[in-house]
Design an enzyme around this catalytic site. Structure first.
Site, short mmCIF file in Angstrom:
data_model
loop_
_atom_site.label_atom_id
_atom_site.label_comp_id
_atom_site.label_asym_id
_atom_site.label_seq_id
_atom_site.Cartn_x
_atom_site.Cartn_y
_atom_site.Cartn_z
CB SER A 57 48.81 -1.93 -6.66
OG SER A 57 49.78 -1.02 -6.17
CG ASP A 310 48.38 5.25 -11.15
OD1 ASP A 310 49.57 5.17 -10.81
OD2 ASP A 310 47.55 4.36 -10.88
CG HIS A 313 50.45 1.91 -9.99
ND1 HIS A 313 49.36 2.55 -9.46
CD2 HIS A 313 50.72 0.87 -9.17
CE1 HIS A 313 48.98 1.93 -8.35
NE2 HIS A 313 49.79 0.91 -8.16
#
Length: 336
Positions: A57, A310, A313
């Site tokens: 991610s 978040d 990240h």
């Protein structure tokens, strides 16, 4: 300096599982680090023209399907203004093409299989090799000018390894070393391996302390991983008899960015650097989750004022801070 709280063994092990690709290598794709290399990768002056990306991610620019929360509101709220598949509020690396390289990264994947049904690192390399076999990527471009950047990804296994933290880490990095040798064997001549960031400073770990302090135990996991990684890369370079593999210190870059903000309140944007902009309203939910049409998260008023977007990240502003901390070493690498 951040005070570090103790974590029990299961928590530490869980951290390293959450950051599976962290123990692996993945290519840098986020926009601000790309800024470091824009003039290098796309300029023949420094000999680099192509960028190929593998990972999870942190580097996925939209390869996961729409079941991933990166396709949910409020991701992409800053840029492009709507969800675009990347795990942040804003900047990502420009979509790569065969002209400038390719992105094989999938969020939630790791060196080994995870609970996410998406290609792990081995399969991502398989996809790259198939492109070579089909001649979609001419082998000529794999020799200089080309620069590959590897970034530790984020999610290997979501279950606790029975072998223990030390053995699990060594097993992952051993596979990482095999992956590196495989990529090198496909014709890649320069690979920059990113070590792991301070896991103890991620919001998912600092929430228990109200985002005030990093976890010493969590950061110790990163330091142990990075030591093993450094030894592995040294052995690979000795074997190849040339400096094919180079480590960029993301651990130091993250800490530098975070501590700089904390030590200069009022002069920089991140007054509360460990608190994320997008927070879940209760345990069991994450940024982007909904229930019966109701948002199970809250978003800060100004995403540009936070380092983290978040629970794991960085925000667009956070990546820029990392970019500034890493800039000099990145240029040094490019000139090697």
């Amino acid at each position: 300096m951040y005070f570090i709280c103790k974590l029990n063994f299961k928590v530490i092990t869980k951290i390293i599982n959450i950051f599976s690709f962290n123990n692996l290598i993945i290519f840098i794709i986020f926009y601000y680090l790309l800024k470091i290399f824009n003039s290098l990768i796309f300029s023949h002056a420094h000999g680099f023209t192509k960028l190929f990306v593998f990972g999870d991610s942190y580097v996925d620019t939209g390869n996961r399907n729409f079941s991933a929360r990166s396709w949910n509101q409020p991701y992409g709220i800053t840029l492009p203004g709507k969800p675009a598949g990347h795990y942040s509020n804003g900047r990502k690396m420009e979509n790569t093409s065969l002209e400038n390289g390719m992105n094989f990264a999938f969020g939630g994947t790791g060196v080994f299989d995870t609970l996410v049904s998406a290609p792990n690192m081995t399969i991502q390399i398989d996809l790259f090799q198939r492109q070579l076999q089909r001649n979609s990527i001419p082998r000529l471009i794999l020799t200089p000018p080309l620069l590959w950047y590897l970034w530790p990804a984020m999610t290997i296994l979501h279950t606790l390894p029975e072998m223990g933290l030390s053995a699990f880490t060594k097993s992952m990095i051993k596979q990482l070393g095999l992956n590196l040798q495989r990529i090198h064997g496909l014709g890649v001549r320069k690979i920059a391996v990113m070590n792991i960031q301070p896991l103890g400073c991620l919001p998912s770990e600092t929430i228990s302390d109200l985002y005030k302090n990093c976890s010493t135990s969590g950061n110790s996991v990163s330091l142990f991983h990075n030591q093993v990684l450094e030894k592995t890369v040294e052995k690979l370079n000795n074997k190849s008899k040339e400096s094919v593999f180079v480590i960029l210190n993301m651990y130091k870059a993250f800490l530098s960015a975070l501590k700089k903000q904390a030590s200069q309140p009022g002069t920089l944007k991140f007054k509360d650097p460990l608190r994320p902009c997008c927070e879940a309203v209760s345990t069991g939910y994450k940024c982007g989750n909904t229930e019966h049409g109701k948002r199970m998260y809250v978003v800060c008023n100004n995403p540009n004022s936070t380092f983290f977007w978040d629970d794991v990240h960085p925000s667009q502003a956070g990546w820029r801070a990392v970019y500034l901390a890493l800039k000099s070493s990145a240029y040094s690498l490019a000139l090697m």
